[in-house]
Write a protein that holds these residues in place. Structure first.
Motif, PDB file in Angstrom:
ATOM      1  N   GLY A   1      42.601  36.374  44.583  1.00  0.00           N
ATOM      2  CA  GLY A   1      42.376  35.693  43.309  1.00  0.00           C
ATOM      3  C   GLY A   1      40.942  35.887  42.828  1.00  0.00           C
ATOM      4  N   LEU A   2      39.988  35.676  43.724  1.00  0.00           N
ATOM      5  CA  LEU A   2      38.576  35.796  43.339  1.00  0.00           C
ATOM      6  C   LEU A   2      38.212  37.240  43.008  1.00  0.00           C
ATOM      7  CD1 LEU A   2      36.997  33.289  45.907  1.00  0.00           C
ATOM      8  CD2 LEU A   2      37.338  32.948  43.439  1.00  0.00           C
ATOM      9  N   SER A   3      38.767  38.202  43.754  1.00  0.00           N
ATOM     10  CA  SER A   3      38.499  39.607  43.428  1.00  0.00           C
ATOM     11  C   SER A   3      39.079  39.960  42.058  1.00  0.00           C
ATOM     12  CB  SER A   3      39.100  40.543  44.484  1.00  0.00           C
ATOM     13  OG  SER A   3      38.425  40.391  45.704  1.00  0.00           O
ATOM     14  N   THR A   4      40.234  39.378  41.741  1.00  0.00           N
ATOM     15  CA  THR A   4      40.850  39.612  40.430  1.00  0.00           C
ATOM     16  C   THR A   4      39.949  39.077  39.316  1.00  0.00           C
ATOM     17  OG1 THR A   4      43.020  39.400  41.455  1.00  0.00           O
ATOM     18  CG2 THR A   4      42.933  39.181  39.060  1.00  0.00           C
ATOM     19  N   LEU A   5      39.429  37.870  39.532  1.00  0.00           N
ATOM     20  CA  LEU A   5      38.559  37.273  38.509  1.00  0.00           C
ATOM     21  C   LEU A   5      37.273  38.076  38.368  1.00  0.00           C
ATOM     22  CD1 LEU A   5      39.242  33.507  39.266  1.00  0.00           C
ATOM     23  CD2 LEU A   5      40.021  34.848  37.296  1.00  0.00           C
ATOM     24  N   ASP A   6      36.803  38.648  39.476  1.00  0.00           N
ATOM     25  CA  ASP A   6      35.615  39.508  39.401  1.00  0.00           C
ATOM     26  C   ASP A   6      35.884  40.711  38.495  1.00  0.00           C
ATOM     27  OD1 ASP A   6      32.907  40.339  41.056  1.00  0.00           O
ATOM     28  OD2 ASP A   6      34.157  42.088  40.588  1.00  0.00           O
ATOM     29  N   VAL A   7      37.037  41.337  38.660  1.00  0.00           N
ATOM     30  CA  VAL A   7      37.367  42.504  37.820  1.00  0.00           C
ATOM     31  C   VAL A   7      37.533  42.062  36.358  1.00  0.00           C
ATOM     32  CG1 VAL A   7      39.065  44.308  37.352  1.00  0.00           C
ATOM     33  CG2 VAL A   7      38.429  43.785  39.723  1.00  0.00           C
ATOM     34  N   ILE A   8      38.236  40.951  36.160  1.00  0.00           N
ATOM     35  CA  ILE A   8      38.456  40.457  34.789  1.00  0.00           C
ATOM     36  C   ILE A   8      37.114  40.209  34.087  1.00  0.00           C
ATOM     37  CG2 ILE A   8      39.261  38.412  33.504  1.00  0.00           C
ATOM     38  CD1 ILE A   8      41.737  38.382  35.308  1.00  0.00           C
ATOM     39  N   SER A   9      36.156  39.637  34.831  1.00  0.00           N
ATOM     40  CA  SER A   9      34.829  39.335  34.257  1.00  0.00           C
ATOM     41  C   SER A   9      34.124  40.580  33.749  1.00  0.00           C
ATOM     42  CB  SER A   9      33.916  38.715  35.313  1.00  0.00           C
ATOM     43  OG  SER A   9      34.491  37.567  35.824  1.00  0.00           O
ATOM     44  N   ARG A  10      34.439  41.720  34.362  1.00  0.00           N
ATOM     45  CA  ARG A  10      33.786  42.966  33.954  1.00  0.00           C
ATOM     46  C   ARG A  10      34.355  43.528  32.655  1.00  0.00           C
ATOM     47  NH1 ARG A  10      31.081  45.097  38.518  1.00  0.00           N
ATOM     48  NH2 ARG A  10      31.350  43.572  40.176  1.00  0.00           N
ATOM     49  N   HIS A  11      35.508  42.980  32.216  1.00  0.00           N
ATOM     50  CA  HIS A  11      36.179  43.536  31.030  1.00  0.00           C
ATOM     51  C   HIS A  11      36.663  42.431  30.096  1.00  0.00           C
ATOM     52  CE1 HIS A  11      36.097  47.433  33.042  1.00  0.00           C
ATOM     53  NE2 HIS A  11      36.431  46.780  34.138  1.00  0.00           N
ATOM     54  N   PRO A  12      35.714  41.630  29.581  1.00  0.00           N
ATOM     55  CA  PRO A  12      36.143  40.493  28.730  1.00  0.00           C
ATOM     56  C   PRO A  12      36.870  40.945  27.468  1.00  0.00           C
ATOM     57  CG  PRO A  12      33.740  40.789  28.675  1.00  0.00           C
ATOM     58  CD  PRO A  12      34.253  41.695  29.740  1.00  0.00           C
ATOM     59  N   GLU A  13      36.635  42.177  27.027  1.00  0.00           N
ATOM     60  CA  GLU A  13      37.308  42.648  25.813  1.00  0.00           C
ATOM     61  C   GLU A  13      38.773  42.995  26.103  1.00  0.00           C
ATOM     62  OE1 GLU A  13      35.420  44.289  27.831  1.00  0.00           O
ATOM     63  OE2 GLU A  13      36.463  46.201  28.093  1.00  0.00           O
ATOM     64  N   ARG A  14      39.098  43.215  27.360  1.00  0.00           N
ATOM     65  CA  ARG A  14      40.465  43.604  27.730  1.00  0.00           C
ATOM     66  C   ARG A  14      41.309  42.443  28.241  1.00  0.00           C
ATOM     67  NH1 ARG A  14      42.392  48.713  29.640  1.00  0.00           N
ATOM     68  NH2 ARG A  14      41.005  50.390  29.049  1.00  0.00           N
ATOM     69  N   TYR A  15      40.682  41.528  29.001  1.00  0.00           N
ATOM     70  CA  TYR A  15      41.474  40.505  29.706  1.00  0.00           C
ATOM     71  C   TYR A  15      40.941  39.108  29.443  1.00  0.00           C
ATOM     72  CZ  TYR A  15      42.526  44.801  32.167  1.00  0.00           C
ATOM     73  OH  TYR A  15      42.872  46.092  32.448  1.00  0.00           O
ATOM     74  N   ARG A  16      41.877  38.179  29.312  1.00  0.00           N
ATOM     75  CA  ARG A  16      41.515  36.773  29.191  1.00  0.00           C
ATOM     76  C   ARG A  16      42.337  35.986  30.213  1.00  0.00           C
ATOM     77  NH1 ARG A  16      39.603  36.001  23.724  1.00  0.00           N
ATOM     78  NH2 ARG A  16      38.319  37.548  24.743  1.00  0.00           N
ATOM     79  N   VAL A  17      41.722  35.002  30.857  1.00  0.00           N
ATOM     80  CA  VAL A  17      42.439  34.200  31.848  1.00  0.00           C
ATOM     81  C   VAL A  17      43.283  33.156  31.129  1.00  0.00           C
ATOM     82  CG1 VAL A  17      42.206  32.602  33.764  1.00  0.00           C
ATOM     83  CG2 VAL A  17      40.674  34.581  33.602  1.00  0.00           C
ATOM     84  N   PHE A  18      44.588  33.213  31.347  1.00  0.00           N
ATOM     85  CA  PHE A  18      45.514  32.266  30.706  1.00  0.00           C
ATOM     86  C   PHE A  18      45.728  31.045  31.599  1.00  0.00           C
ATOM     87  CE2 PHE A  18      49.756  30.617  29.831  1.00  0.00           C
ATOM     88  CZ  PHE A  18      49.696  30.451  28.451  1.00  0.00           C
ATOM     89  N   ALA A  19      45.902  31.294  32.904  1.00  0.00           N
ATOM     90  CA  ALA A  19      46.144  30.181  33.832  1.00  0.00           C
ATOM     91  C   ALA A  19      45.599  30.532  35.206  1.00  0.00           C
ATOM     92  CB  ALA A  19      47.641  29.884  33.929  1.00  0.00           C
ATOM     93  N   LEU A  20      45.152  29.479  35.903  1.00  0.00           N
ATOM     94  CA  LEU A  20      44.650  29.633  37.271  1.00  0.00           C
ATOM     95  C   LEU A  20      45.368  28.617  38.140  1.00  0.00           C
ATOM     96  CD1 LEU A  20      40.772  29.694  36.580  1.00  0.00           C
ATOM     97  CD2 LEU A  20      42.233  31.663  37.143  1.00  0.00           C
ATOM     98  N   SER A  21      45.691  29.001  39.392  1.00  0.00           N
ATOM     99  CA  SER A  21      46.248  27.994  40.302  1.00  0.00           C
ATOM    100  C   SER A  21      45.462  27.946  41.594  1.00  0.00           C
ATOM    101  CB  SER A  21      47.732  28.272  40.603  1.00  0.00           C
ATOM    102  OG  SER A  21      47.881  29.101  41.747  1.00  0.00           O
ATOM    103  N   GLY A  22      45.447  26.750  42.192  1.00  0.00           N
ATOM    104  CA  GLY A  22      44.813  26.560  43.497  1.00  0.00           C
ATOM    105  C   GLY A  22      45.620  25.550  44.282  1.00  0.00           C
ATOM    106  N   PHE A  23      45.439  25.536  45.579  1.00  0.00           N
ATOM    107  CA  PHE A  23      46.241  24.653  46.444  1.00  0.00           C
ATOM    108  C   PHE A  23      45.337  23.712  47.231  1.00  0.00           C
ATOM    109  CE2 PHE A  23      48.989  23.790  50.161  1.00  0.00           C
ATOM    110  CZ  PHE A  23      50.079  23.282  49.481  1.00  0.00           C
TER     111      PHE A  23
END
Ligand code: NAD
Ligand code: MG
Length: 400
Positions: free
Chosen positions: A21-43
């Protein structure tokens, strides 16, 4: 293909607080023009989930219980966020299947990820599959659902992502039809590859979780140490690529630079190489069929200098043999293998059993009853519960 992306893709990250999950968010952060976080889950670690919400401002967050939801909702409101907090498996399924979601990262660990991952598949999403246990448990139903909904299933497991990259785009016609002879699934061999066998009785959870090449969650780290991870991946490969278990060969490759290979009938063998960093397969799957920067350093072949290959030792790694047996038995056997393994790994992490007893428990559970035919998800879930109960009985019988 190519060109500017018109609007950012909406991404749901299931298991956002974990390693993937954290590695995914790291990649997403590098491409704000391409990806936006819609939902996050944690346990667990819900303070971390709250921090992630403050950073990514998702539309939804999902937590396991009502109490945790009230707490998180309060914190987010106080910070001026409009994020809505949802609860439990129903909440996970809702954000996985939401009409506005483009892609779902399925990165919950274990059987708990099955229903939300299936919900994403049934909604026809682009599904980035890290949660290998979901596919191991219910491969036939899962792949049927992919075909029915038209979901795009992209493997995140580094080996399967490598195989996907080495196969032609029309591999769904069948491996034989596209000239594939074998799939070579590489494995690091984990932290105990050279530990004297007698010492395996004494190894601790900390030693099992200290993987030489990859930094991962605790459950998959123990699976890597026992090589059950490779066993689960063998089953995963069979479903993803419509292979027979005999077509998938496990190769120990301690450097983890070659992430897997495909052997063709003409003698060509294609491999995918890279530094062991999950941001590569995550970026590949997020952007597919395009390529984006992942933040992973370029591979330096001169500093690696050599690559080694060894056959797996099934005496040392009985879990690999058990998984191959379950793959060949089919039906509910892989679901039972997975469930028994989850109970055994948790017991090992709680220091209730010794490391070699993980395999003993799984062996006992698989021997207890034959595999049944899988006709529905209920059959899979019943096999999962039954295997958990049998594994718990083993623990009680042995006074753990
Ligand atoms: P992790 O333990 O770091 O994270 C697991 C995530 O799942 C966390 O966000 C946790 O809060 C959530 N979670 C745990 N139990 C849950 C439950 N009962 N209900 C809902 N959510 C729950 O694990 P990880 O290493 O990120 O692995 C995630 C998945 O990806 C696993 O299936 C693993 O096999 C697979 N995978 C991981 C790696 C890796 O490098 N970490 C590589 C390949 C595949
Ligand atoms: Mg893997």
């Amino acid at each position: 293909m190519g060109g500017a992306v018109s609007r950012p893709q909406q991404i749901t990250v299931l298991g956002a607080t974990g390693s993937i999950g954290l590695s995914t968010l790291d990649v997403i952060s590098r491409h704000p023009e391409r990806y936006r976080v819609f939902a996050l889950s944690g346990f667990a670690r819900l303070a971390e989930l709250e921090a992630l919400c403050l950073l990514y401002r998702p539309r939804y967050a999902v937590v396991p219980g009502a109490e945790a939801a009230r707490h998180l909702q309060g914190g987010l409101l106080a910070a001026g966020l409009t994020t809505r907090v949802l609860v439990g498996v129903a909440g996970l399924c809702e954000v996985a299947a939401h009409p506005e979601v483009d892609a779902v990262m399925a990165a919950i660990v274990g059987a708990a990820g099955l229903k939300p991952t299936l919900a994403a598949v049934e909604a026809g999403k682009k599904v980035l599959l890290a949660n290998k246990e979901a596919l191991v448990m219910s491969g036939a139903l899962f792949m049927q659902a992919v075909r029915k909904s038209g979901a795009v299933l992209l493997p995140i497991d580094s080996e399967h992502n490598a195989i996907f990259q080495c196969l032609p785009t029309d591999y769904a016609r069948g491996l034989a039809a596209v000239g594939v002879r074998r799939i070579l699934l590489t494995a690091s061999g984990g932290p105990f590859r050279e530990t004297p066998l007698a010492e395996l009785e004494q190894v601790s959870p900390e030693q099992a979780c200290a993987h030489p090449n990859w930094s991962m969650g605790r459950k998959i780290s123990v699976d890597s140490a026992s090589m059950m991870n490779k066993g689960l991946e063998l089953i995963e490969a069979c479903w993803l690529f419509d292979a027979r278990p005999a077509q998938v060969e496990v190769v120990i490759h301690p450097q983890s630079v070659i992430h897997s290979l495909v052997d063709y009938v003409d003698g060509s063998v294609l491999a995918q190489l890279g530094n062991p960093d999950m941001r590569t397969p995550i970026s590949h799957a997020l952007a597919w069929p395009e390529r984006i920067d992942s933040g992973v350093a370029p591979l330096n072949l001169f500093s690696i200098a050599r690559l080694d290959f060894l056959p797996p030792d099934e005496l040392r790694f009985p879990c690999l043999r058990l998984a191959r047996q379950a793959a060949e038995a089919g039906g509910t056997a892989p679901a039972m293998l997975n469930a028994a393994n989850e109970v055994a790994v948790a017991a090992f992490l709680e220091r209730r059993i010794r490391f070699p007893e993980i395999a003993s428990i799984i062996d006992a559970v698989l021997n207890f009853e034959p595999a049944a035919v899988v006709e529905s998800l209920d059959v899979v879930l019943a096999a999962d519960s039954r295997a958990r109960a049998l594994a718990e009985q083993w623990l009680n019988r042995h006074g753990r």
